[in-house]
Write a protein that holds these residues in place. Structure first.
Motif, PDB file in Angstrom:
ATOM      1  N   GLN A  87       0.827  -1.209   0.000  1.00  0.00           N
ATOM      2  CA  GLN A  87       0.000   0.000   0.000  1.00  0.00           C
ATOM      3  C   GLN A  87       0.862   1.260   0.000  1.00  0.00           C
ATOM      4  N   ASP A  91       1.023   4.174  -2.855  1.00  0.00           N
ATOM      5  CA  ASP A  91       0.836   5.588  -2.535  1.00  0.00           C
ATOM      6  C   ASP A  91       1.971   6.429  -3.109  1.00  0.00           C
ATOM      7  N   GLU A  95       1.675   9.452  -6.027  1.00  0.00           N
ATOM      8  CA  GLU A  95       2.220  10.800  -5.860  1.00  0.00           C
ATOM      9  C   GLU A  95       3.230  11.108  -6.959  1.00  0.00           C
TER      10      GLU A  95
END
Length: 239
Positions: A87, A91, A95
């Motif tokens: 996870q 992420d 970004e």
């Protein structure tokens, strides 16, 4: 190595401890493993193939693992690489994709405008580079999520824009880890006990539990099978 082992335990989503012929559940971030309950090796392997970052600890505390995350594999085999959960890595990639798109748009030619066409049903993003005044389409790039992948509009935009600009697409965009945590704003696919499948946005998470609140329904996650199909975190337009 003891501190690294503890780091691996802390970072893993689920941990089993092998005791005799059984595998005892000792940690479950998803809440779908009973702590202290025995499980068979076949169950653990099947579970690990479905989930991410599953550790198995023999009584010797030497790690064996059914792991999808490469960084965790290194730790499990005595490597010193830092642990990054699936996870957390996803992420980071999201970004990175956002910054990538912003950079490409900012550095674009003054007489060119970038448009994105989103289709949440077909799970596609199309990048169009047009003349600001003429409206002429100079370039086009398309990104489409694979059937078993979670759609993310930000990764899709980065892929589509790079293709429109004839730039190489980083491997991490094409092979980003699948999300493992349900969050507000996600769209999830829920298979009910009746076999009915619902696709709904998550509008809130009940504090202190894994209950997922959906418009008009509260799903007892994860007692119902839940798959995250869109983790863009924003309303995706198009049909």
């Amino acid at each position: 190595m003891e501190s690294v082992n503890q780091t691996a335990i802390d970072s893993a989503s689920t941990v089993f401890e092998k005791v005799g012929e059984d595998y005892i559940g000792s940690k479950s971030r998803f809440g779908d493993i009973l702590i202290g309950a025995p499980y068979s090796e076949a169950f653990v392997k099947a579970y690990a193939n479905e989930r991410k970052d599953v550790l198995v600890i023999p009584q010797t505390i030497e790690y064996t693992a059914f792991l999808h995350n490469e960084e965790m594999k290194k730790v499990a085999t005595q490597g010193q690489a830092p642990i990054v959960s699936a996870q957390a890595r996803r992420d980071e990639i999201v970004e990175q994709a956002k910054a990538d798109v912003e950079k490409r748009i900012t550095n674009n030619a003054l007489d060119r405008v970038v448009y994105f066409v989103l289709n949440r049903i077909k799970r596609t993003v199309v990048a169009l580079i047009k003349g600001e005044y003429s409206g002429k389409v100079y370039a086009k790039g398309i990104a489409k999520a694979a059937p078993n992948d979670c759609f993310n509009v930000h990764i899709g935009k980065a892929i589509a824009l790079r293709r429109a600009l004839c730039l190489a697409v980083p491997d991490e965009y094409l092979n980003a880890p699948q999300p493992t945590e349900v969050r507000v704003g996600d769209v999830i696919e829920v298979t009910l006990d009746s076999g009915e499948i619902e696709k709904k946005p998550v509008i809130s998470l009940k504090a202190g539990s894994l209950n997922v609140h959906l418009p008009g329904r509260i799903i007892q996650y994860p007692s119902h099978y839940v798959k995250i199909i869109n983790d863009s975190g924003e309303e995706v337009g198009g049909e």
